[in-house]
Each structure stands twice: as C-alpha cells, then as structure tokens.
Scaffold this motif. Structure first.
Motif, PDB file in Angstrom:
ATOM      1  N   LYS A   1      57.614  46.987  39.207  1.00  0.00           N
ATOM      2  CA  LYS A   1      56.864  45.851  39.453  1.00  0.00           C
ATOM      3  C   LYS A   1      57.235  45.075  40.982  1.00  0.00           C
ATOM      4  O   LYS A   1      58.451  44.981  41.103  1.00  0.00           O
ATOM      5  CB  LYS A   1      56.869  44.938  38.306  1.00  0.00           C
ATOM      6  CG  LYS A   1      56.006  43.631  38.490  1.00  0.00           C
ATOM      7  CD  LYS A   1      55.995  42.740  37.473  1.00  0.00           C
ATOM      8  CE  LYS A   1      55.149  41.567  37.716  1.00  0.00           C
ATOM      9  NZ  LYS A   1      54.838  40.531  36.286  1.00  0.00           N
ATOM     10  N   VAL A   2      56.578  44.825  41.821  1.00  0.00           N
ATOM     11  CA  VAL A   2      56.854  44.260  43.138  1.00  0.00           C
ATOM     12  C   VAL A   2      56.369  42.632  42.748  1.00  0.00           C
ATOM     13  O   VAL A   2      55.203  42.327  42.567  1.00  0.00           O
ATOM     14  CB  VAL A   2      55.827  45.054  44.037  1.00  0.00           C
ATOM     15  CG1 VAL A   2      56.172  44.352  45.433  1.00  0.00           C
ATOM     16  CG2 VAL A   2      56.386  46.321  44.199  1.00  0.00           C
ATOM     17  N   ASP A   3      57.208  41.882  43.369  1.00  0.00           N
ATOM     18  CA  ASP A   3      57.035  40.562  43.431  1.00  0.00           C
ATOM     19  C   ASP A   3      55.645  40.280  44.090  1.00  0.00           C
ATOM     20  O   ASP A   3      55.404  40.724  45.487  1.00  0.00           O
ATOM     21  CB  ASP A   3      57.913  39.589  44.013  1.00  0.00           C
ATOM     22  CG  ASP A   3      57.989  38.258  43.865  1.00  0.00           C
ATOM     23  OD1 ASP A   3      57.465  37.421  44.903  1.00  0.00           O
ATOM     24  OD2 ASP A   3      58.485  37.619  42.970  1.00  0.00           O
TER      25      ASP A   3
ATOM     26  N   GLU B   1      54.598  37.475  45.941  1.00  0.00           N
ATOM     27  CA  GLU B   1      55.080  37.036  47.357  1.00  0.00           C
ATOM     28  C   GLU B   1      55.522  38.031  48.296  1.00  0.00           C
ATOM     29  O   GLU B   1      54.767  38.052  49.581  1.00  0.00           O
ATOM     30  CB  GLU B   1      56.171  35.952  47.234  1.00  0.00           C
ATOM     31  CG  GLU B   1      56.339  35.207  48.394  1.00  0.00           C
ATOM     32  CD  GLU B   1      57.750  34.207  48.339  1.00  0.00           C
ATOM     33  OE1 GLU B   1      57.915  33.679  49.343  1.00  0.00           O
ATOM     34  OE2 GLU B   1      58.286  34.085  47.270  1.00  0.00           O
TER      35      GLU B   1
ATOM     36  N   GLN C   1      54.318  41.070  48.194  1.00  0.00           N
ATOM     37  CA  GLN C   1      53.140  41.703  48.332  1.00  0.00           C
ATOM     38  C   GLN C   1      52.101  40.980  49.459  1.00  0.00           C
ATOM     39  O   GLN C   1      51.680  41.773  50.473  1.00  0.00           O
ATOM     40  CB  GLN C   1      52.136  42.183  47.095  1.00  0.00           C
ATOM     41  CG  GLN C   1      52.727  42.975  46.208  1.00  0.00           C
ATOM     42  CD  GLN C   1      52.032  42.931  44.833  1.00  0.00           C
ATOM     43  OE1 GLN C   1      50.769  42.728  45.117  1.00  0.00           O
ATOM     44  NE2 GLN C   1      52.409  43.414  43.935  1.00  0.00           N
TER      45      GLN C   1
END
Length: 294
Positions: free
Chosen positions: A217-219, A221, A223
């Motif tokens: 999972k990528v934060d 913000e 992205q």
C-alpha cells in the motif's frame, strides 16, 4: 382472264401473272423470306433465354431458402448464447418457429448448424430410438472465443495457464461471459488481477494476472506528489537520463557494441600486384642519376 386475237383471227389466252416476292413468301409451302428467317431466329433466342415458369419458381425458392437459413442461423446463435447451456435441435426449432417446416428443409438447416464456427455439436451419449433420424440426434451449444471461462475461479485458472504475458481482452471474455464486470471489480479489489480501463468511461478493457502477496500500500500523499512530477517528453527522455548519469532502459547494449566494433574496423589497403608486360624496356627505366657529373 383477258385474251387477244391470234394471227389467223383465233383468240389466244394470256399467261397468268407471276407471283410477287411477298406473295411467294406468304405461301404455305413456299420458301420463307430473309425477314421471316430473322424473326424466327429471334424467337428461338428469346424462348431459349427466358426460363420456364417452373425453372423460375425453383430458382426463386432456392434464393429465398438460402436467405432464410442465414437469418435463422443468426437467431439460433443468439438463442444458444443467451441460454448458456446445450439445447436440442427441437428446442432450436421451437424457438425459431421452424417446427412446421418440411423434413428436407430441417435436415438442411442441421448442416448449417453443425458447420457454424460459433456452435458446438454434442453427440448423444445415450441410445436413441431407431425411428428418430440421425440428423435429429445430439445437442448444440454456443462456442465462445474464450471457452469455459464463466466465473472468477475459471478466469483465474485461465490466466494462470497462460504461457506468455499477453493481455486478455475483456471484449473476448464477454463473448462467453456477458456479465463479468462485477467479478472483475471484485478480483481487482483484492489484487488478484491487473486491469486497464478506458479513460472516458472507466470500463475494463484488458486484464493480466496479479500476485496478491507482492502488493504494498502506498501513502495517498506520496501518490499525489508522484503525480505532480512532470516528466520530459518521450523524445527528450534519453537525453535527460544521460545528462544525470543514468543509463536509459531503452538503450540496447548489443547495438552499442556493434557500433563500437564497426567504428574500429579499418579499411585494408589495396595491395594488388600489377603484371609487368614491357619487360624488354626495363633497362631503359633504371635510375642513372648517381652517374650524373657535377
């Protein structure tokens, strides 16, 4: 008939007038004229070119039959596709309201069904009464572009069995599984498939298999910041990477080696020996400069 007096005063009958060409041609036993011959020839050609009423009716019936069979065949494919399960020939006839057609027409329609590329013929597995004609046996089912893929399990199995990394076209998938959109969304949400969607409507267009265990999972913000980074144009990408000391992935190292090797090759000098043909004059071509007086 008129008459004239002869030499000795007796009456002499005149000869009857000769018949005219028109009268001769109209005689029942006379020779026909050229005009009559041409008319007879034209009539024969017309009679030969014009089909008889029976032949015209047969040709019209054949044309109508072929057109009707093609139309009914299209309806049969749609019927089998909508049902999604094998159907008997009687089921197809009842749907197309062809059950009252002649036996000859029905047997011909069976041949169209069995030759169609979107229909599978399934022979009978159980004994059939001998009173039933052979062409009425068996069942028919729709043949999809991607056969057997009708749920999430079969879709994942199909992607797993692929031997290359090519895409799966959703349009082909819907040929045999029309309502697959919900299943695609569910598999995408748990990261079991990768989906490319259209920009305008967001509809699924292509599918690849994904590995759920590799998902991170990528934060949000990060992205947003990532999307703000402006990339150079594709034509300038290689120059930008080289300027900062990064080797472009699009550069083929084999091509660079070939260019280097090609640049190092030198042209060989031409050392072909010429054949001397004036050997008898060689003594005149000697160098006598050292004998010159000062």
């Amino acid at each position: 008939m008129s008459s004239k007096l002869g030499v000795n005063g007796t009456k002499r009958a005149l000869a009857p007038p000769s018949p005219s060409p028109s009268n001769a041609s109209n005689a029942s036993h006379g020779t026909p004229s050229k005009r009559q011959k041409r008319a007879d020839a034209a009539n024969r050609i017309r009679d030969h070119a014009t089909p008889t009423p029976a032949a015209a009716a047969a040709a019209s019936q054949s044309t109508n039959f072929g057109g009707e069979m093609m139309t009914q065949l299209t309806y049969a494919v749609e019927f089998l596709k909508a049902k999604g399960e094998p159907k008997t020939f009687a089921d197809i006839l009842n749907h197309l309201t062809m059950q009252h057609h002649s036996e000859e027409m029905q047997s011909k329609f069976v041949k169209y069904l069995r030759r169609h590329h979107q229909i599978n013929f399934l022979p009978e597995t159980e004994p059939v009464p001998k009173s039933v004609p052979a062409w009425r046996h068996g069942k028919y089912e729709f043949r999809a572009k991607i056969p057997g893929v009708v749920d999430k399990t079969s879709l994942l199995q199909y992607l797993q069995n692929k031997t290359d990394a090519s895409k799966l076209d959703v349009k082909d998938l819907k040929d045999g599984w029309p309502d697959c959109d919900q299943a695609i969304r569910e598999l995408e949400s748990i990261h079991k498939i990768l989906v490319v969607r259209t920009k305008k409507d967001g509809h699924a267009k292509y599918i690849w298999r994904d590995q759920q265990e590799l998902f991170n999972k990528v934060d949000p913000e990060f992205q947003v910041q990532w999307q703000r980074v402006k990339l150079p144009a594709p034509d300038d990408m290689n120059k930008k990477l080289i300027s900062v000391g990064i080797k472009p992935a699009s550069e083929d190292p084999q091509l660079k080696v070939k260019e280097t090797t090609k640049g190092k090759q030198k042209r060989k000098p031409n050392r072909t020996t010429k054949k001397v043909t004036n050997t008898h004059m060689q003594h005149l071509l000697k160098d006598y400069s050292h004998l010159k007086r000062g």
